[in-house]
Motif scaffolding. Sequence first.
Motif, short mmCIF file in Angstrom:
data_model
loop_
_atom_site.label_atom_id
_atom_site.label_comp_id
_atom_site.label_asym_id
_atom_site.label_seq_id
_atom_site.Cartn_x
_atom_site.Cartn_y
_atom_site.Cartn_z
N LEU A 192 36.25 31.79 33.34
CA LEU A 192 36.11 32.87 32.45
C LEU A 192 35.98 34.23 33.23
CD1 LEU A 192 35.71 34.08 29.70
CD2 LEU A 192 33.44 33.59 29.68
N LYS A 193 35.26 33.78 34.30
CA LYS A 193 35.03 35.01 35.15
C LYS A 193 36.58 35.59 35.62
CE LYS A 193 32.94 36.58 39.50
NZ LYS A 193 31.88 36.02 40.52
N GLU A 194 37.30 34.59 35.93
CA GLU A 194 38.57 34.99 36.82
C GLU A 194 39.49 35.52 35.60
OE1 GLU A 194 42.40 32.75 38.80
OE2 GLU A 194 40.43 31.58 38.34
N LEU A 195 39.21 35.06 34.52
CA LEU A 195 40.08 35.56 33.27
C LEU A 195 39.87 36.98 33.03
CD1 LEU A 195 41.40 33.54 30.35
CD2 LEU A 195 39.97 35.87 29.94
N LEU A 196 38.45 37.20 32.95
CA LEU A 196 37.97 38.67 32.48
C LEU A 196 38.71 39.68 33.62
CD1 LEU A 196 34.41 37.80 31.42
CD2 LEU A 196 36.30 38.69 30.01
N ASP A 197 38.46 39.23 34.79
CA ASP A 197 38.81 39.96 35.93
C ASP A 197 40.36 40.29 35.91
OD1 ASP A 197 38.54 41.29 38.80
OD2 ASP A 197 39.64 39.74 39.29
N LYS A 198 41.33 39.18 35.41
CA LYS A 198 42.42 39.36 35.33
C LYS A 198 43.20 40.32 34.26
CE LYS A 198 47.02 36.54 34.32
NZ LYS A 198 47.54 37.33 35.44
N SER A 199 42.17 40.13 33.22
CA SER A 199 42.45 40.98 31.86
C SER A 199 42.11 42.39 32.13
CB SER A 199 41.41 40.49 30.70
OG SER A 199 41.90 39.19 30.37
N ILE A 200 41.04 42.71 32.85
CA ILE A 200 40.66 44.03 33.27
C ILE A 200 41.85 44.74 34.17
CG2 ILE A 200 39.26 45.62 34.34
CD1 ILE A 200 36.91 43.56 33.39
N ASN A 201 42.24 43.87 35.18
CA ASN A 201 43.26 44.46 36.12
C ASN A 201 44.91 44.70 35.38
OD1 ASN A 201 41.72 44.57 38.43
ND2 ASN A 201 42.20 42.55 38.57
N GLU A 202 44.92 44.06 34.41
CA GLU A 202 45.95 44.29 33.77
C GLU A 202 46.03 45.24 32.51
OE1 GLU A 202 47.69 39.47 33.45
OE2 GLU A 202 46.74 40.53 31.39
N THR A 203 45.05 45.93 32.26
CA THR A 203 44.77 46.96 31.47
C THR A 203 44.34 48.20 32.15
OG1 THR A 203 42.70 46.51 30.74
CG2 THR A 203 44.55 45.66 29.60
N LEU A 204 44.10 48.18 33.35
CA LEU A 204 43.54 49.29 34.47
C LEU A 204 44.19 50.48 34.40
CD1 LEU A 204 40.62 50.05 35.84
CD2 LEU A 204 41.83 49.08 37.75
N SER A 205 45.62 50.25 34.62
CA SER A 205 46.53 51.34 34.69
C SER A 205 46.63 52.14 33.63
CB SER A 205 47.83 51.07 35.31
OG SER A 205 48.58 50.00 34.31
N ARG A 206 46.56 51.54 32.23
CA ARG A 206 46.53 52.24 31.15
C ARG A 206 45.31 52.82 31.03
NH1 ARG A 206 43.10 52.45 26.86
NH2 ARG A 206 44.26 53.05 24.74
#
Length: 268
Positions: A192-206
């Motif tokens: 879950l920790k890795e998944l949350l980090d990945k999700s935030i990074n994917e939406t960070l530019s937006r």
Amino acid sequence: FVGLNFGIDFKGGILLEVRTGNNITISDIRSKTSDLNIGEVSIQEFGAKSDYLIRVERQKGSDNAQQVAVEILKDALNKAFGKDIDYRRLEYVGPTVSKDLISDGVMAICFAIMAMLAYIWFRFELPFAIGAIVALLHDIILTLGVFSILGLEFNLSTVAAILLIIGYSMNDTVVVYDRIRENLRKFKKMELKELLDKSINETLSRTINTTITTMLALGALYLIGGQIISDFAFAMLWGIIVGTYSSIFIASTILMFLNIRRSKESES
């Protein structure tokens, strides 16, 4: 709400905004208004260096008594400073208006939070709703806090700004939550920790692009929009900063401490 400036001690009164010449100080104005026998008179800088907000306590009697007090105040200022004084805004704040501003503002904010809770709970699930509400409370408390610390006036425009901040922050949070939900289904065995980090990074530019674009527009309003909307623009600028921060570091990461139920699609 301790330290917030609601009217004049919740009893109403007169608010007079004036612009003076550069050679007139707040001490000069205070000396000319201290012995007018119209009750307590307070003066503070308001916006530009030569702008001042004069507050007079509510006069006993009808509305005519308030108008008489204004005429006495203006007459004293005109005699002392003549053409060097410019009256920019005059408001009468009744005793019920100040109280209604507090109660109605608090109710509006509470209803907005409850509506957001129901929306997120319906669209996602309870742990997501809890995270979103914690983030919204964070945004509201910090916005009220900065107004209290800086001694800014809390009025209907500020309430409107807080409601807009709630909407903006929630929209940003929903974008991140949508990506988290997609990744929960896509990466079935990811921690879950890795998944949350990945999700935030994917939406960070937006998130960054949206925040910068919005702040450019609000920055223009704050700098050249005039004193009337400066507090509103400031509240929005501050709220967008803390709202973006809370969507990334609070609304998302709090899910690590809650029991997120993965659907059958996402189970290994």
